[in-house]
Motif scaffolding. Structure first.
Motif, PDB file in Angstrom:
ATOM      1  N   ASP A   2       0.825  -1.206   0.000  1.00 56.63           N
ATOM      2  CA  ASP A   2       0.000   0.000   0.000  1.00 56.63           C
ATOM      3  C   ASP A   2       0.862   1.260   0.000  1.00 56.63           C
ATOM      4  O   ASP A   2       0.530   2.238  -0.670  1.00 56.63           O
ATOM      5  CB  ASP A   2      -0.949  -0.001   1.199  1.00 56.63           C
ATOM      6  N   ALA A   5       1.965   1.731  -3.524  1.00 52.35           N
ATOM      7  CA  ALA A   5       0.852   2.217  -4.350  1.00 52.35           C
ATOM      8  C   ALA A   5       0.595   3.700  -4.107  1.00 52.35           C
ATOM      9  O   ALA A   5       0.418   4.484  -5.058  1.00 52.35           O
ATOM     10  CB  ALA A   5      -0.412   1.407  -4.062  1.00 52.35           C
ATOM     11  N   TRP A   9       1.008   6.798  -6.681  1.00 50.51           N
ATOM     12  CA  TRP A   9      -0.141   7.675  -6.940  1.00 50.51           C
ATOM     13  C   TRP A   9       0.252   9.143  -6.738  1.00 50.51           C
ATOM     14  O   TRP A   9      -0.024   9.992  -7.580  1.00 50.51           O
ATOM     15  CB  TRP A   9      -1.301   7.276  -6.027  1.00 50.51           C
ATOM     16  N   VAL A  20      -7.247   4.368  -8.424  1.00 48.13           N
ATOM     17  CA  VAL A  20      -6.539   3.852  -7.256  1.00 48.13           C
ATOM     18  C   VAL A  20      -7.462   3.759  -6.046  1.00 48.13           C
ATOM     19  O   VAL A  20      -7.479   2.755  -5.356  1.00 48.13           O
ATOM     20  CB  VAL A  20      -5.292   4.714  -6.930  1.00 48.13           C
ATOM     21  N   ARG A  24      -8.145  -0.031  -4.787  1.00 54.66           N
ATOM     22  CA  ARG A  24      -6.921  -0.058  -3.982  1.00 54.66           C
ATOM     23  C   ARG A  24      -6.471  -1.475  -3.651  1.00 54.66           C
ATOM     24  O   ARG A  24      -5.288  -1.794  -3.721  1.00 54.66           O
ATOM     25  CB  ARG A  24      -7.158   0.746  -2.710  1.00 54.66           C
ATOM     26  N   VAL A  27      -4.898  -3.000  -6.664  1.00 56.13           N
ATOM     27  CA  VAL A  27      -3.574  -2.404  -6.887  1.00 56.13           C
ATOM     28  C   VAL A  27      -2.558  -3.058  -5.961  1.00 56.13           C
ATOM     29  O   VAL A  27      -1.471  -3.458  -6.385  1.00 56.13           O
ATOM     30  CB  VAL A  27      -3.606  -0.874  -6.667  1.00 56.13           C
ATOM     31  N   ASN A  28      -2.908  -3.197  -4.682  1.00 59.00           N
ATOM     32  CA  ASN A  28      -2.001  -3.837  -3.722  1.00 59.00           C
ATOM     33  C   ASN A  28      -1.712  -5.278  -4.120  1.00 59.00           C
ATOM     34  O   ASN A  28      -0.567  -5.733  -4.042  1.00 59.00           O
ATOM     35  CB  ASN A  28      -2.585  -3.775  -2.309  1.00 59.00           C
ATOM     36  N   ILE A  31       0.725  -5.327  -6.998  1.00 54.71           N
ATOM     37  CA  ILE A  31       2.088  -5.025  -6.540  1.00 54.71           C
ATOM     38  C   ILE A  31       2.703  -6.256  -5.878  1.00 54.71           C
ATOM     39  O   ILE A  31       3.848  -6.625  -6.155  1.00 54.71           O
ATOM     40  CB  ILE A  31       2.091  -3.812  -5.592  1.00 54.71           C
ATOM     41  N   PHE A 112       3.350   0.465 -13.238  1.00 54.63           N
ATOM     42  CA  PHE A 112       2.208   1.276 -12.787  1.00 54.63           C
ATOM     43  C   PHE A 112       1.383   1.777 -13.966  1.00 54.63           C
ATOM     44  O   PHE A 112       0.152   1.750 -13.920  1.00 54.63           O
ATOM     45  CB  PHE A 112       2.672   2.448 -11.922  1.00 54.63           C
TER      46      PHE A 112
END
Length: 129
Positions: A2, A5, A9, A20, A24, A27-28, A31, A112
């Motif tokens: 996080d 991320a 961002w 995002v 979220r 996204v995490n 990653i 990203f």
């Protein structure tokens, strides 16, 4: 993940930054998948920022002082406590991901951009879990 991320961002690395907030967790997960699967690594293998030796020693001394206050001198095993602290240092427990190094890395910038574009198109199959 996080922190990475959010640093990306804030640096404007996402093709569509609005996604995002609403995605979220995805996204995490993306990653973490990049780290674990694509890079065959762990968080500890990423660029890290760690406490200095002086900061670790200060933290250790504070720990000893607090333990003495709570347990008294007789119940405190300082050597054992120091060994546990050394293990924690070796295991990088006093470190966090250097998000600046991550977001400045070209391969992460590409990641990203690619992931945010894929997620914007609702192409979650390319994201992974």
């Amino acid at each position: 993940a996080d922190r990475i991320a959010m640093a990306a961002w804030k640096a404007g690395l996402f093709a569509n930054p609005e996604f995002v907030d609403s995605r979220r967790k995805a996204v995490n997960n993306a990653i973490l998948r990049r780290i674990r699967v694509d890079l065959n690594a762990s968080i500890a293998d990423l660029p890290l920022e760690c406490l200095s030796e002086r900061q670790v020693e200060d933290l250790f001394q504070t720990s000893v002082d607090m333990a003495k206050a709570m347990l008294g001198n007789k119940a405190l095993d300082v050597d054992s406590r120091r060994n546990r602290f050394q293990r924690a240092v070796t295991q990088k427990k006093f470190c966090s991901v250097n998000t600046t190094a991550i977001i400045e890395d070209e391969s992460w910038k590409e990641f990203f951009q690619m992931k945010s574009t894929a997620m914007t198109r609702h192409d979650f199959s390319s994201v992974g879990a």
